[in-house]
Structure formats: structure tokens, C-alpha cells
Scaffold this active site. Structure first.
Site, PDB file in Angstrom:
ATOM      1  N   SER A  43      29.930  45.684  -1.660  1.00  0.00           N
ATOM      2  CA  SER A  43      29.033  46.811  -1.836  1.00  0.00           C
ATOM      3  C   SER A  43      29.066  47.306  -3.273  1.00  0.00           C
ATOM      4  O   SER A  43      30.104  47.243  -3.937  1.00  0.00           O
ATOM      5  CB  SER A  43      29.437  47.948  -0.901  1.00  0.00           C
ATOM      6  OG  SER A  43      28.674  49.108  -1.154  1.00  0.00           O
ATOM      7  N   SER A  44      27.930  47.818  -3.703  1.00  0.00           N
ATOM      8  CA  SER A  44      27.863  48.436  -5.029  1.00  0.00           C
ATOM      9  C   SER A  44      28.226  49.912  -4.971  1.00  0.00           C
ATOM     10  O   SER A  44      28.358  50.562  -6.008  1.00  0.00           O
ATOM     11  CB  SER A  44      26.446  48.279  -5.596  1.00  0.00           C
ATOM     12  OG  SER A  44      25.509  48.939  -4.752  1.00  0.00           O
ATOM     13  N   SER A  80       0.868  -1.171   0.000  1.00  0.00           N
ATOM     14  CA  SER A  80       0.000   0.000   0.000  1.00  0.00           C
ATOM     15  C   SER A  80       0.905   1.220   0.000  1.00  0.00           C
ATOM     16  O   SER A  80       2.059   1.136   0.436  1.00  0.00           O
ATOM     17  CB  SER A  80      -0.885   0.013   1.252  1.00  0.00           C
ATOM     18  OG  SER A  80      -1.449   1.294   1.476  1.00  0.00           O
TER      19      SER A  80
END
Length: 469
Positions: A317-318, A139
């Protein structure tokens, strides 16, 4: 040309180039939920193949399954175990029906691939039927949980390997930094001196403790309910089926699986999942705490603690030139948050069981698999891209010890708590060192101070003479 397949709901056209059948096709239409198919978890698919092969061999041994369908089923299972046909396992990982769609996806793929191997057409279910032959003596309610548990054991082993790898990385740093004196801190305030090596060694020990907790949780997962069929009574299974099938599974997987002593209980009880999920949360919490520490210890570099340097993995960081962030500890923190949230889901899903079955096992498996995978990858990433590349700033560490008021704690046994407190307050207000104030007041000689405040004498228990004061 599509082929017509039917089930108790009706007839559906199924594309002829796929191995799955009508019930899988219905599940594709019904469950567009996570958009993550069960093939995303190859170990689950392999576990299903192990079970179907073990069932077929057992049923044949018991005289229930003829040689022809046995041959097709076993050959198809062997191909799946070799990594083939993964793309055919298409049902959504989160589904209603207690995993029936997953079980039928496996039954249909195995039946149709078995038919092809025997030289017959897909859908020729008189020879190999998904339910009658592939699902014989089974089952969903015993196959699906058993497959989940087998997959979990393999995934737990993989996570433990990754944790051992990370543990070794911290242990190596503990040895490397063994002679670097620094200030220990409690509540983010100066406490007493220690070595950087002691700090990193403690992380290694923390991870080692959780490896043991995982091992304990794994021992509960190995108990399976295969042979219980629908609710644990074993209806439609031969009296000898369960023991024989479990024996085959043990041989195939190499795992120390155990048949549950009470299959009715085992079919409805999900306590092992709750236990495992709790341990994964524990691992996540402790990993996140360690990563918090790494971020603090490396903060700066000019305006923070700056006791250690994390390897620079990407610009931070940008807009801020030269800034480098602790991105690896940060991502592990986020993994931890996800695992902690998943534990809540697992707890609620396991609580939602009713009577003889818990139908929420798909979301339990989904979250446990994801947590195990993410923690494993997180441990490897943290070890390789962060811990192994950490360097120390010994001069910064020592300077903080020398300037710290916290070293006054080491004087308690010699001059008493009250005088030590007065010295601490004076050091705070005058910006003088503890060392200089004690000398000025004549509480101790220079020789005594040099001995008491020696870094080596402040990082471990020490015998103090009775006449110290």
C-alpha cells in the site's frame, strides 16, 4: 540507396538495408494493428525456416530446384534457425490475408539473405525468387498452419515443463504440511477437519491432471497439411512432395508430425485449435481457483484465516504502513482472465471459417501463443515467488479445529444426526465447544470423545463398529 521491387499491385522503393521485400513492406503499411510483430514469437519464425528448408531440399530431390538457389535458401534458413535475422520479421501478428504476409515475409527474407550468401545483390530475384524458388510447391494455406502447429507443439512442451515444476512445488508443500490439522471448508463455511498437506497435495494433483489434458491436445496439433497447397488438392506440387517434405520436417524438428490423411479437410478444419484453447482455459480456471484459495488461506493476518503465510514480495500500500498483499496469486488470477477471454476469440475465429479455408488463423495463433506464454510464465512465477516460500501457522490451524462446530459431523455415526444437530445449535448459541456439550449431556465418555475427535481419526475413512450407537 533504396531498391525498386514490384508485385501485382505495382512498384515500391524498399530500403536496401532490409532483407524483406515489397510484399512485406506493403504489409507494414497495411497492418498497424497490435504493434506486435511476428518476431515476438521466435518459435514461429524458426518453424517457418524449418518448412522452407524442408521444401527446398524436397524440391531439389525431385529435380525441381537447382543447386544454386538450394544452396542460398538452405544457408539462409540455417542462419534463421540459429537465431539470426529475427528483426527482419516485421509484419504485424494480426493481419488480413490468412497469413500471406507472414509467409511472404519469410520468403523475402530467405531469398534476399540467400542472395547475399551467394555474393549477389538483394532483389536479384532471377537467381532466388521469393515465390518461384523459396515458395516452390507451397501455398500460405499449408505453410502458415503447419508453422503454427510446429510452434504450438514446442510451446505446449514448455508449458507442460512449467506445470510439472509447479506441481512439484505443491507436492513438496503437501509433504511439509502433512501433519498440520486444520478445518476444511465448503461454501466458505466450516466443514470437517483435514490436513494442510491434503489441501496442498490436491493442488498438485489438479495440475497433474491438466498436464495430461495438454498432452492429449498436443496429439491433435501434430497433424499437418503441408503439401496441400492452396485448398488441399496439392495443385503445383509434385505427387511425392508432401510425404518427402513431411519426412524432412520430422528429421529437422524431432517432432512426431503426421501428414493429415485428407488434406482438403485439414486445410479448412481448425478443430485442434479449439480443443487446445479449451484445455488452456481449463488450466487457467483451475490455476485461478488455486490462487483464490491461497489468498483466502493467507488472509489477515489478524482479521482473516491466517492459516498460511505467503512470502512478502512488495509493500502492499502507498498509505497503509506494513501492509503486504498477495500480489503473485493476484497476477496469476489476471493471467487466467486473459486466457479465458482468448478462448472466446479463438472459438469465434475458428467458427468464422468459410468453405475451403479459415482466414482468421492469424488471430487464432496470436491468442494461442500468448496464452501458452503467459501460462508458462505464470506457473514459474507462482512456483518460485509464492508456493516455495509458503509457511504454515499450525497453532492457528489447530485452534480453529478445536473451536469449530464442524467437528460435530464426526459424531453422527455415534450419537445420530438429530442429537448432533442439537449440539451444533447449542454450541452456536452458547459459545461452548462441541466437546464440552457432549460431555455435559453424557452422550459419550471422555475416552470415546478423545478417540473420535482425534485429528488423525478425522482426516480419513474409518471403520465404525455396528454397535457405535
Amino acid at each position: 540507396m533504396p531498391r525498386n521491387e514490384h508485385d501485382c499491385i505495382g512498384t515500391i522503393e524498399v530500403p536496401d538495408d532490409v532483407l524483406y521485400g515489397v510484399q512485406t513492406y506493403r504489409a507494414l503499411q497495411n497492418f498497424r494493428i497490435s504493434r506486435i510483430p511476428i518476431s515476438h514469437y521466435p518459435m514461429l519464425i524458426r518453424s517457418l525456416a524449418f518448412i522452407k528448408k524442408a521444401a527446398a531440399l524436397t524440391n531439389h530431390d525431385l529435380g525441381l530446384l537447382d543447386e544454386l538457389p538450394l544452396k542460398g535458401i538452405v544457408a539462409a534458413c540455417d542462419e534463421i534457425l540459429a537465431g539470426k535475422h529475427l528483426e527482419q520479421f516485421v509484419v504485424d501478428a494480426i493481419q488480413g490475408g490468412a497469413g500471406t504476409s507472414t509467409n511472404m515475409n519469410a520468403n523475402e527474407v530467405i531469398a534476399n539473405r540467400g542472395l547475399e550468401i551467394l555474393g549477389k545483390c538483394k532483389g536479384d530475384y532471377d537467381t532466388i525468387h521469393p515465390n518461384t524458388h523459396v515458395n516452390m510447391s507451397q501455398s500460405t494455406n499449408d505453410v502458415y498452419p503447419t508453422a503454427i502447429r510446429i510452434a504450438l507443439i514446442f510451446k505446449i512442451r514448455d508449458l507442460m515443463k512449467a506445470m510439472k515444476y509447479l506441481k512439484a512445488a505443491f507436492a513438496a508443500k503437501g509433504e511439509e504440511f502433512a501433519d498440520i490439522i486444520k478445518m476444511g471448508r465448503t461454501q466458505l463455511q466450516d466443514a470437517v477437519p483435514m490436513t494442510l498437506g491434503q489441501e496442498f497435495s490436491s493442488y498438485s494433483v489438479m495440475i497433474g491432471e491438466d498436464i495430461q489434458r495438454l498432452r492429449e491436445a498436443q496429439s491433435l496439433v501434430r497433424e499437418i497439411n503441408l503439401g496441400g497447397t492452396a485448398i488441399g488438392t496439392g495443385l503445383n506440387a509434385h505427387p511425392d512432395y508432401a510425404h518427402k517434405a513431411v519426412d524432412y520436417l520430422i528429421q529437422m524438428t524431432g517432432l512426431p508430425l503426421v501428414m493429415a490423411p485428407n488434406l482438403v479437410e485439414a486445410t479448412q478444419d481448425t478443430g485442434a485449435y479449439v480443443q487446445l484453447s479449451g484445455v488452456l482455459k481449463r488450466v487457467a480456471v483451475k490455476l485461478s481457483k488455486i490462487c483464490n484459495d491461497l489468498r483466502l488461506l493467507s488472509s489477515g493476518p489478524r482479521c482473516g484465516l491466517n492459516e498460511i503465510n505467503l512470502p512478502g514480495m512488495a509493500p502492499g500500500s502507498s498509505i497503509m504502513p506494513g501492509k503486504v498483499n498477495p500480489i503473485i496469486p493476484e497476477v496469476v488470477n489476471q493471467i487466467a482472465f486473459q486466457v479465458i477471454g482468448s478462448d472466446v476469440t479463438v472459438s469465434m475465429a475458428c467458427e468464422a471459417g468459410q468453405l475451403e479455408l479459415n482466414v482468421m488463423e492469424p488471430v487464432v495463433a496470436f491468442n494461442l501463443f500468448n496464452s501458452l506464454d503467459m501460462l508458462r510464465r505464470g506457473c514459474m512465477t507462482l512456483a518460485d515467488k509464492c508456493v516455495r516460500g509458503i509457511t504454515a501457522n499450525p497453532d492457528v490451524c489447530r485452534s480453529m479445529v478445536e473451536k469449530s462446530i464442524g467437528v460435530v459431523t464426526a459424531l453422527n455415526p455415534y450419537i445420530g444426526y438429530e442429537k448432533a444437530t442439537q449440539i451444533a445449535h447449542e454450541a452456536m448459541s452458547s459459545n461452548k465447544t462441541v466437546y464440552d456439550i457432549v460431555l455435559e449431556k453424557g452422550y459419550l465418555t471422555k475416552q470415546q470423545l478423545d478417540d473420535i475427535l482425534s485429528p488423525a481419526n478425522m482426516i480419513a475413512p474409518r471403520h465404525i463398529p455396528n454397535n457405535a450407537r
